[in-house]
Write a protein that holds these residues in place. Structure first.
Motif, short mmCIF file in Angstrom:
data_model
loop_
_atom_site.label_atom_id
_atom_site.label_comp_id
_atom_site.label_asym_id
_atom_site.label_seq_id
_atom_site.Cartn_x
_atom_site.Cartn_y
_atom_site.Cartn_z
N ALA A 1 42.42 22.38 35.05
CA ALA A 1 42.15 21.93 36.41
C ALA A 1 42.15 20.40 36.49
N LEU A 2 41.69 19.77 35.43
CA LEU A 2 41.63 18.31 35.39
C LEU A 2 43.03 17.71 35.32
N ILE A 3 43.91 18.35 34.55
CA ILE A 3 45.25 17.79 34.31
C ILE A 3 46.25 18.16 35.42
N ILE A 4 46.28 19.44 35.78
CA ILE A 4 47.31 19.87 36.76
C ILE A 4 46.73 20.36 38.08
N GLY A 5 45.40 20.49 38.15
CA GLY A 5 44.79 21.02 39.37
C GLY A 5 44.71 22.54 39.32
N ASN A 6 44.03 23.11 40.29
CA ASN A 6 43.87 24.57 40.36
C ASN A 6 44.49 25.07 41.66
N PRO A 7 45.68 25.66 41.60
CA PRO A 7 46.37 26.10 42.82
C PRO A 7 45.73 27.32 43.49
N PHE A 8 44.80 27.98 42.78
CA PHE A 8 44.18 29.19 43.32
C PHE A 8 42.68 29.02 43.61
N GLU A 9 42.22 27.77 43.66
CA GLU A 9 40.78 27.52 43.73
C GLU A 9 40.09 28.22 44.90
N LYS A 10 40.71 28.21 46.07
CA LYS A 10 40.04 28.78 47.25
C LYS A 10 39.95 30.30 47.20
N TYR A 11 40.72 30.93 46.29
CA TYR A 11 40.67 32.39 46.17
C TYR A 11 39.78 32.86 45.02
N LEU A 12 39.51 31.96 44.09
CA LEU A 12 38.90 32.39 42.82
C LEU A 12 37.44 32.80 42.92
N HIS A 13 36.67 32.17 43.80
CA HIS A 13 35.22 32.41 43.80
C HIS A 13 34.89 33.89 43.99
N LEU B 1 38.30 35.62 30.65
CA LEU B 1 39.07 35.22 31.83
C LEU B 1 38.14 34.70 32.93
N THR B 2 36.98 35.34 33.08
CA THR B 2 35.98 34.89 34.05
C THR B 2 35.55 33.46 33.75
N LEU B 3 35.26 33.18 32.48
CA LEU B 3 34.83 31.83 32.10
C LEU B 3 35.97 30.82 32.29
N PHE B 4 37.20 31.23 32.05
CA PHE B 4 38.35 30.36 32.32
C PHE B 4 38.41 30.01 33.81
N PHE B 5 38.21 31.01 34.66
CA PHE B 5 38.20 30.77 36.11
C PHE B 5 37.06 29.84 36.51
N ILE B 6 35.88 30.06 35.93
CA ILE B 6 34.72 29.21 36.24
C ILE B 6 35.01 27.76 35.85
N GLY B 7 35.56 27.58 34.65
CA GLY B 7 35.90 26.23 34.20
C GLY B 7 36.91 25.56 35.11
N SER B 8 37.84 26.34 35.66
CA SER B 8 38.88 25.77 36.52
C SER B 8 38.36 25.37 37.89
N THR B 9 37.16 25.83 38.26
CA THR B 9 36.60 25.45 39.56
C THR B 9 35.71 24.21 39.46
N LEU B 10 35.41 23.78 38.23
CA LEU B 10 34.65 22.55 38.05
C LEU B 10 35.59 21.36 38.21
N TYR C 1 36.87 36.45 43.19
CA TYR C 1 37.33 37.21 42.03
C TYR C 1 36.49 36.93 40.79
N ILE C 2 35.88 35.75 40.71
CA ILE C 2 34.99 35.44 39.59
C ILE C 2 33.85 36.43 39.54
N HIS C 3 33.19 36.62 40.69
CA HIS C 3 32.05 37.55 40.75
C HIS C 3 32.50 38.99 40.50
N LEU C 4 33.63 39.38 41.07
CA LEU C 4 34.12 40.75 40.91
C LEU C 4 34.50 41.02 39.45
N LEU C 5 35.22 40.09 38.83
CA LEU C 5 35.66 40.26 37.44
C LEU C 5 34.47 40.27 36.49
N LEU C 6 33.48 39.42 36.77
CA LEU C 6 32.28 39.39 35.93
C LEU C 6 31.55 40.73 36.00
N GLN C 7 31.41 41.29 37.20
CA GLN C 7 30.72 42.56 37.36
C GLN C 7 31.46 43.69 36.65
#
Length: 311
Positions: free
Chosen positions: A40-52, A269-278, A54-60
């Motif tokens: 996310a720091l280097i190239i950005g996160n093109p899916f950021e507005k959708y991820l939140h 994958l959940t943790l990867f998504f979380i990291g990409s939203t920081l 899916y993060i909760h759903l995938l974690l559950q």
């Protein structure tokens, strides 16, 4: 400096490629989190507005999958071990957080969100109590940013300390469940330490998450808001159902190990998504007072629970 600001196709390609890499057994939970943040720091996160969502759903889904790696007697033993410590830690952190907020003159809603996030289960507790206390969007964002930042640190620090102190699998699993805020980081740190630690940590943490219900009721009384609805973490019921199926139906024995492996991959994958939203912007927005209070509460519960467990 993002290098693909104007090439969304390349951004999506690299993001999806790294997501697939995080599903492989070669990537551990902390590395998945780092990869997400770095990408996310280097190239950005093109899916950021959708991820939140899916993060909760995938974690559950991942948590429920981990239930197939547990037997009922293991779950009951772990829950019994952590019950008293859970009550002591939650009540202590909530009281201490209240007085620290008053002393440092921090906004009451922000102070409360940090306290409840530290005491129970991070982002889930913040999400559950926010509709009751009605904080500003900025206060919610700050509380979540602080909790997720400390979670990220815990994912690396806890296993290192656990090995340094030669904690047993059970000790480390219990310590993770009490001392780390968010369920994703609890399970991530415990899975890195060992399978037994993972079983204890998952069970105790989910039992701890059920305290969202009485704490939400107490929050309604404190903030005098009887109109709000309490968010109950229903997926914990599915986790218990998975344990019961794995315990009483031998048919699932042939699938349990595969389901558990898939659940661990889902967690990575959940943790990867979380990291990409920081982001650095989010981290820079965190003020010194709320960060200082959050760190103090986290260190207090980490050290206190560790001493209790070791003795």
């Amino acid at each position: 400096m993002k290098i693909f600001n104007h090439n969304t196709t390349l951004q999506k390609f690299f993001f999806i490629a790294m997501s697939i890499v995080c599903l492989t057994p070669f990537v551990s939970s902390p590395i998945a989190l780092l990869l997400g943040f770095g990408l996310a720091l280097i190239i950005g996160n093109p899916f950021e507005k959708y991820l939140h969502h899916y993060i909760h759903l995938l974690l559950q889904i991942s948590i429920v999958g981990l239930g197939f790696g547990l037997k009922l007697n293991e779950a009951l033993q772990a829950g019994k071990t952590g019950f008293i410590l859970t009550i002591i830690s939650i009540s202590t952190i909530m009281i201490l957080g209240y007085f620290l907020g008053k002393f440092f003159k921090l906004e009451r809603p922000l102070s409360y969100l940090i306290s409840v996030g530290t005491a129970i289960c991070g982002g889930s507790a913040i999400a559950a109590t926010s509709p009751i206390i009605k904080p500003s969007t900025k206060q919610i964002s700050l509380a979540l940013a602080i909790i997720f930042t400390l979670n990220s640190i815990a994912l690396f620090v806890y296993p290192a300390i656990g090995h340094w102190l030669h904690l047993s699998q059970e000790q480390f699993g219990l310590w993770c469940a009490i001392g780390i805020h968010d369920t994703s980081s609890v399970v991530g740190a415990a899975s890195k330490y060992g399978n037994e630690a993972l079983k204890v940590a998952t069970t105790v943490k989910l039992a701890r998450a059920l305290w969202i219900i009485p704490v939400s009721l107490l929050t309604m009384f404190i903030f005098k808001n009887k109109e709000s609805k309490i968010k109950i973490p229903w997926f914990i019921g599915y986790f218990i159902m998975a344990i019961l199926l794995n315990t009483y139906f031998p048919f699932f024995d042939q699938f349990s190990s595969v389901i558990t492996v898939l659940a661990k991959s889902g967690l990575n994958l959940t943790l990867f998504f979380i990291g990409s939203t920081l982001s650095l912007q989010t981290l820079k927005a965190i003020g010194l007072k709320p960060l200082g209070i959050a760190i103090f509460l986290w260190v207090f519960i980490s050290v206190g629970s560790l001493l209790f467990i070791m003795n």
